[in-house]
Design an enzyme around this catalytic site. Structure first.
Site, PDB file in Angstrom:
ATOM      1  N   CYS A   2       0.795  -1.193   0.000  1.00 12.23           N
ATOM      2  CA  CYS A   2       0.000   0.000   0.000  1.00 12.23           C
ATOM      3  C   CYS A   2       0.847   1.272   0.000  1.00 12.23           C
ATOM      4  O   CYS A   2       0.519   2.197  -0.709  1.00 12.23           O
ATOM      5  CB  CYS A   2      -0.886  -0.051   1.219  1.00 12.23           C
ATOM      6  SG  CYS A   2      -2.151   1.151   1.245  1.00 12.23           S
ATOM      7  N   ARG A  27      -3.325   4.841   5.009  1.00 13.28           N
ATOM      8  CA  ARG A  27      -3.757   4.135   3.806  1.00 13.28           C
ATOM      9  C   ARG A  27      -4.237   2.718   4.112  1.00 13.28           C
ATOM     10  O   ARG A  27      -4.830   2.070   3.259  1.00 13.28           O
ATOM     11  CB  ARG A  27      -2.604   4.087   2.791  1.00 13.28           C
ATOM     12  CG  ARG A  27      -2.192   5.460   2.297  1.00 13.28           C
ATOM     13  CD  ARG A  27      -0.923   5.394   1.488  1.00 13.28           C
ATOM     14  NE  ARG A  27      -1.123   4.735   0.215  1.00 13.28           N
ATOM     15  CZ  ARG A  27      -1.413   5.362  -0.914  1.00 13.28           C
ATOM     16  NH1 ARG A  27      -1.555   6.675  -0.918  1.00 13.28           N
ATOM     17  NH2 ARG A  27      -1.557   4.707  -2.040  1.00 13.28           N
ATOM     18  N   TRP A  75      -0.493  -4.019   2.292  1.00 18.04           N
ATOM     19  CA  TRP A  75      -1.883  -4.473   2.423  1.00 18.04           C
ATOM     20  C   TRP A  75      -1.988  -5.747   1.600  1.00 18.04           C
ATOM     21  O   TRP A  75      -1.775  -5.741   0.395  1.00 18.04           O
ATOM     22  CB  TRP A  75      -2.828  -3.391   1.904  1.00 18.04           C
ATOM     23  CG  TRP A  75      -4.290  -3.683   2.078  1.00 18.04           C
ATOM     24  CD1 TRP A  75      -5.042  -3.534   3.205  1.00 18.04           C
ATOM     25  CD2 TRP A  75      -5.195  -4.130   1.058  1.00 18.04           C
ATOM     26  NE1 TRP A  75      -6.348  -3.862   2.954  1.00 18.04           N
ATOM     27  CE2 TRP A  75      -6.478  -4.236   1.645  1.00 18.04           C
ATOM     28  CE3 TRP A  75      -5.044  -4.458  -0.298  1.00 18.04           C
ATOM     29  CZ2 TRP A  75      -7.584  -4.645   0.937  1.00 18.04           C
ATOM     30  CZ3 TRP A  75      -6.164  -4.872  -0.997  1.00 18.04           C
ATOM     31  CH2 TRP A  75      -7.420  -4.964  -0.384  1.00 18.04           C
ATOM     32  N   ASN A 101       3.871  -1.831  -4.981  1.00 17.38           N
ATOM     33  CA  ASN A 101       2.420  -1.702  -4.907  1.00 17.38           C
ATOM     34  C   ASN A 101       1.833  -2.201  -6.218  1.00 17.38           C
ATOM     35  O   ASN A 101       2.392  -1.944  -7.285  1.00 17.38           O
ATOM     36  CB  ASN A 101       2.006  -0.247  -4.709  1.00 17.38           C
ATOM     37  CG  ASN A 101       2.272   0.244  -3.299  1.00 17.38           C
ATOM     38  OD1 ASN A 101       2.505  -0.541  -2.393  1.00 17.38           O
ATOM     39  ND2 ASN A 101       2.234   1.556  -3.120  1.00 17.38           N
ATOM     40  N   GLY A 102       0.695  -2.876  -6.147  1.00 18.30           N
ATOM     41  CA  GLY A 102       0.069  -3.388  -7.358  1.00 18.30           C
ATOM     42  C   GLY A 102      -0.028  -4.896  -7.323  1.00 18.30           C
ATOM     43  O   GLY A 102       0.183  -5.539  -6.282  1.00 18.30           O
ATOM     44  N   GLU A 482     -24.696   5.790   1.172  1.00 22.62           N
ATOM     45  CA  GLU A 482     -23.424   6.251   1.717  1.00 22.62           C
ATOM     46  C   GLU A 482     -23.378   6.096   3.238  1.00 22.62           C
ATOM     47  O   GLU A 482     -22.360   5.691   3.802  1.00 22.62           O
ATOM     48  CB  GLU A 482     -23.182   7.711   1.318  1.00 22.62           C
ATOM     49  CG  GLU A 482     -21.981   8.366   1.967  1.00 22.62           C
ATOM     50  CD  GLU A 482     -20.658   7.692   1.654  1.00 22.62           C
ATOM     51  OE1 GLU A 482     -19.664   8.025   2.329  1.00 22.62           O
ATOM     52  OE2 GLU A 482     -20.603   6.829   0.747  1.00 22.62           O
ATOM     53  N   LYS A 486     -20.695   3.910   5.379  1.00 19.78           N
ATOM     54  CA  LYS A 486     -19.889   4.480   6.460  1.00 19.78           C
ATOM     55  C   LYS A 486     -19.980   3.623   7.709  1.00 19.78           C
ATOM     56  O   LYS A 486     -18.987   3.362   8.380  1.00 19.78           O
ATOM     57  CB  LYS A 486     -20.346   5.904   6.783  1.00 19.78           C
ATOM     58  CG  LYS A 486     -19.829   6.949   5.853  1.00 19.78           C
ATOM     59  CD  LYS A 486     -18.315   7.113   5.985  1.00 19.78           C
ATOM     60  CE  LYS A 486     -17.728   7.637   4.697  1.00 19.78           C
ATOM     61  NZ  LYS A 486     -17.643   6.650   3.609  1.00 19.78           N
ATOM     62  N   GLU A 489     -18.043   0.359   7.191  1.00 23.60           N
ATOM     63  CA  GLU A 489     -16.598   0.540   7.111  1.00 23.60           C
ATOM     64  C   GLU A 489     -15.965   0.745   8.483  1.00 23.60           C
ATOM     65  O   GLU A 489     -14.923   0.156   8.784  1.00 23.60           O
ATOM     66  CB  GLU A 489     -16.275   1.775   6.255  1.00 23.60           C
ATOM     67  CG  GLU A 489     -16.491   1.604   4.766  1.00 23.60           C
ATOM     68  CD  GLU A 489     -16.169   2.883   4.033  1.00 23.60           C
ATOM     69  OE1 GLU A 489     -15.443   2.815   3.029  1.00 23.60           O
ATOM     70  OE2 GLU A 489     -16.638   3.961   4.443  1.00 23.60           O
ATOM     71  N   HIS A 505     -41.531  -4.706  -1.197  1.00 20.97           N
ATOM     72  CA  HIS A 505     -41.178  -5.724  -2.180  1.00 20.97           C
ATOM     73  C   HIS A 505     -40.143  -6.711  -1.638  1.00 20.97           C
ATOM     74  O   HIS A 505     -39.447  -7.362  -2.414  1.00 20.97           O
ATOM     75  CB  HIS A 505     -40.662  -5.058  -3.454  1.00 20.97           C
ATOM     76  CG  HIS A 505     -41.676  -4.202  -4.132  1.00 20.97           C
ATOM     77  ND1 HIS A 505     -42.795  -4.715  -4.757  1.00 20.97           N
ATOM     78  CD2 HIS A 505     -41.772  -2.857  -4.260  1.00 20.97           C
ATOM     79  CE1 HIS A 505     -43.522  -3.729  -5.244  1.00 20.97           C
ATOM     80  NE2 HIS A 505     -42.931  -2.585  -4.959  1.00 20.97           N
ATOM     81  N   LYS A 600      -6.862   3.071   1.947  1.00 21.26           N
ATOM     82  CA  LYS A 600      -7.381   4.377   1.544  1.00 21.26           C
ATOM     83  C   LYS A 600      -7.509   4.488   0.035  1.00 21.26           C
ATOM     84  O   LYS A 600      -8.547   4.874  -0.482  1.00 21.26           O
ATOM     85  CB  LYS A 600      -6.455   5.482   2.081  1.00 21.26           C
ATOM     86  CG  LYS A 600      -6.899   6.898   1.724  1.00 21.26           C
ATOM     87  CD  LYS A 600      -8.231   7.247   2.345  1.00 21.26           C
ATOM     88  CE  LYS A 600      -8.618   8.693   2.099  1.00 21.26           C
ATOM     89  NZ  LYS A 600      -9.976   8.972   2.575  1.00 21.26           N
TER      90      LYS A 600
END
Length: 605
Positions: A2, A27, A75, A101-102, A482, A486, A489, A505, A600
């Site tokens: 990360c 991050r 990460w 990273n990646g 949203e 939140k 998370e 429904h 992040k």
């Protein structure tokens, strides 16, 4: 992924690298490591640790000195968090160190080939494959060794490489994952984020995809992965180092929620045109004739940015009367979409580096589409790839979960909707009405934040819930989505968001006293419809918290927010729910700024 930090110069490198890693902790990561070298080190020295940067720092020996080094917070993508899987990784000779990273997509095939050739792997990571490829290259220079290795890999990377035989340099490369060079006085820095650099320099160079760089203490040069020299001119970072401090708050999330008054004022500053009841958005690169030719708007984002895009699409339809919708960029790029030349595409990303969004932008550009960017980070990849756009000017957002950037992005969409509307058929009176509403936003946000103590008490009552429902209709639905995100998370409580009209429904089957419902109830033309949904929930003994412009009789509790223009109300109604998520997480003792399993800036698929 990360976080990457590197330094070459005359200073003792280990403290600089550890400080840089601490500035990248926001991050999200699960392990960390550092490798150093220098004229007196006799090769590479490395320390790695599962856990936090403080765990790494505790393992660094007192005599751990050098003048060149690279470091990383990881990460996990390949292999569980562990000391062995932490970066940096060394090749078999111990002379090559890589941080990355990646994701290397063909890592499994390359690992099998290297294993057949006798290479012994110490980790489960894809990064170690790249390290061995560099180490086994017979090219005469480090730059050529790295280029030879990169020709064999498929995927995304931001890398920094050290080699004991080339201790006077760091070689870096980028493809889909950020790499930023920091230019100092007879010293050079590299990082994946300017947050790690601003304490030492504000002069930076951001690499493009397919670009590499060699850093020496007194110089740097950039070139393509094929070896062709490129021209790179440093730019000045607009944010000060103090912007990344906690500023007296207990967490960055709390700080950033409270920064929204100033942040919204900043995104509006200098953009309002009272004379013509419109706004100036000079960075759009879209003249009036081109704006009038737009027949559809498609907004692409991920997570919170997608939700901001949903609000933005509604405002564009209402104010500009252009058909508009939002879609997750991660889905859009894989469904072979029809790209219409009359459609304006808008890419949304807080970091400007979100890989799924960036890949969608690149595919759209390849097919000849016009793409605007709505991003927070100046000079980021999406900002550079897009034809034009709007910076949201939220300032650095350190907490992993987005608050002020979400709000500023929705305000930026209000500006874009007003601009498009006034270019087309929105009246002067309606333009003036919207401008007056925009100017009221900072003061109204301040009013909402004054209710924090009451919201804190409410949150303590929801902390025992195992699941929660969020509902809203039309303008309220993206707010519900949203707010649900939140809560998930930061508190780890399961939450779902539904359009209030969809309750009957299916979701009504879930309603019971143990499942609280948060209802978004704006005072607009759907007020009575929303109240009917509250009746349905109450009839089934559901517990209701309403966010509304007036007390709601059927709700157990109501958070009352100031009324603005109907189109702008969603911007305000999400803010108390940020506080609700924050204080629920605080009650549960969560790691608020670094929620588990999250990062992040998501620069991998």
């Amino acid at each position: 992924m990360c976080g990457i930090v590197g330094y070459i110069g005359k200073r003792d490198v280990a403290p600089l690298l550890l400080e840089g890693l601490q500035r990248l902790e926001y991050r999200g990561y699960d392990s960390a490591g550092v490798v150093i070298t220098g004229p007196k080190t006799g090769g590479l020295k490395m320390v790695k640790a599962k856990g936090r940067v403080r765990d790494l720092e505790a393992k660094v020996p007192k005599r751990f000195h050098g003048t060149t080094g690279i470091a990383h917070t990881r990460w996990a993508t390949h292999g569980a968090p562990s000391d062995a899987n932490a970066h940096p990784h060394l090749d078999g000779s111990g002379k090559v160190a890589v941080v990355h990273n990646g994701i290397i997509d063909n890592a499994s095939d390359l690992r099998a080939k290297l294993t057949a050739e006798g290479v012994e792997f110490r980790s489960e990571t894809d990064t170690e494959v790249l390290t061995h490829l560099i180490g086994r290259s017979e090219a005469p220079t480090l730059e050529e060794k790295v280029r030879a290795a990169l020709r064999l890999v498929e995927g995304t990377y931001g890398i920094a490489v050290l080699h004991a035989d080339f201790a006077d340099r760091i070689v870096v490369a980028r493809n889909g994952s950020p790499v930023v060079l920091g230019i100092g006085e007879k010293e050079m820095f590299v990082a994946s984020d300017v947050a790690a650099l601003v304490t030492h320099t504000r002069q930076v160079v951001t690499l493009d995809d397919g670009e590499m760089a060699t850093l020496k203490a007194d110089d740097f040069r950039t070139y393509t992965t094929e070896g062709t020299r490129t021209t790179a001119s440093p730019t000045t970072v607009e944010w000060e180092a103090e912007s990344y401090d906690m500023g007296g708050h207990d967490t960055y999330m709390h700080k950033e929620i409270h920064e929204q008054v100033e942040a919204v004022d900043r995104v509006l500053r200098g953009r309002i045109d009272d004379r013509f009841s419109t706004v100036h958005l000079g960075g759009l690169n879209l003249d009036a004739r081109e704006a009038r030719a737009v027949r559809r708007v498609k907004i692409l984002g991920c997570g919170t940015s997608f939700h901001a895009g949903m609000i933005g699409a509604q405002m564009i339809e209402e104010l500009a009367r252009i058909p508009a919708d939002a879609e997750p960029a991660s889905e859009f790029r894989y469904r072979n979409p029809v790209v219409d030349p009359d459609t304006l595409y808008v890419a949304v990303s807080q970091s400007g580096e979100t890989y799924d969004v960036l890949a969608a932008v690149q595919e759209l550009k390849r097919k000849g589409a016009r793409v605007l960017g709505v991003v927070n980070v100046v000079g980021s990849a999406i900002a550079r790839e897009a034809d034009g756009g709007v910076y949201v000017h939220a300032g650095p957002e350190v907490c992993v979960v987005s608050t002020k950037c979400f709000t500023n992005t929705t305000v930026a969409f209000a500006l874009l909707a007003l601009h498009l509307g006034r270019t087309r058929d929105l009246s002067v009176a309606d333009g003036k009405r919207m401008i007056e509403g925009l100017r009221r936003l900072p003061g109204q946000i301040a009013e909402i934040l004054k209710q924090e103590d009451e919201i804190k008490k409410l949150a303590q009552g929801f902390a025992e819930a195992r699941s929660m429902m969020f509902i809203g209709r039309v303008r309220g639905y993206p707010v519900a989505r949203e707010a649900s995100l939140k809560l998930k998370e930061v508190s780890y409580i399961h939450a779902e968001a539904y359009p209030a009209s969809e309750l009957k429904h299916g979701p009504l089957a879930l309603i019971e006293p143990a499942l609280p419902t948060v209802a978004i109830v704006p005072d607009d033309d759907l007020l009575e419809k929303n109240r009917a949904a509250l009746e349905e929930i109450k009839a089934r003994s559901g517990r209701i918290l309403a966010v509304a412009h007036q007390e709601q009789e059927k709700a157990d509790r109501t958070i009352v927010v100031p009324k603005n223009e109907d189109e702008l109300d969603p911007i305000l109604m999400g803010i108390p729910l940020q506080l609700l998520a924050y204080h629920t997480a605080l009650t549960l003792g969560r790691d608020i700024d670094k929620p588990r399993n999250l990062a992040k800036s998501v620069t991998v698929e």
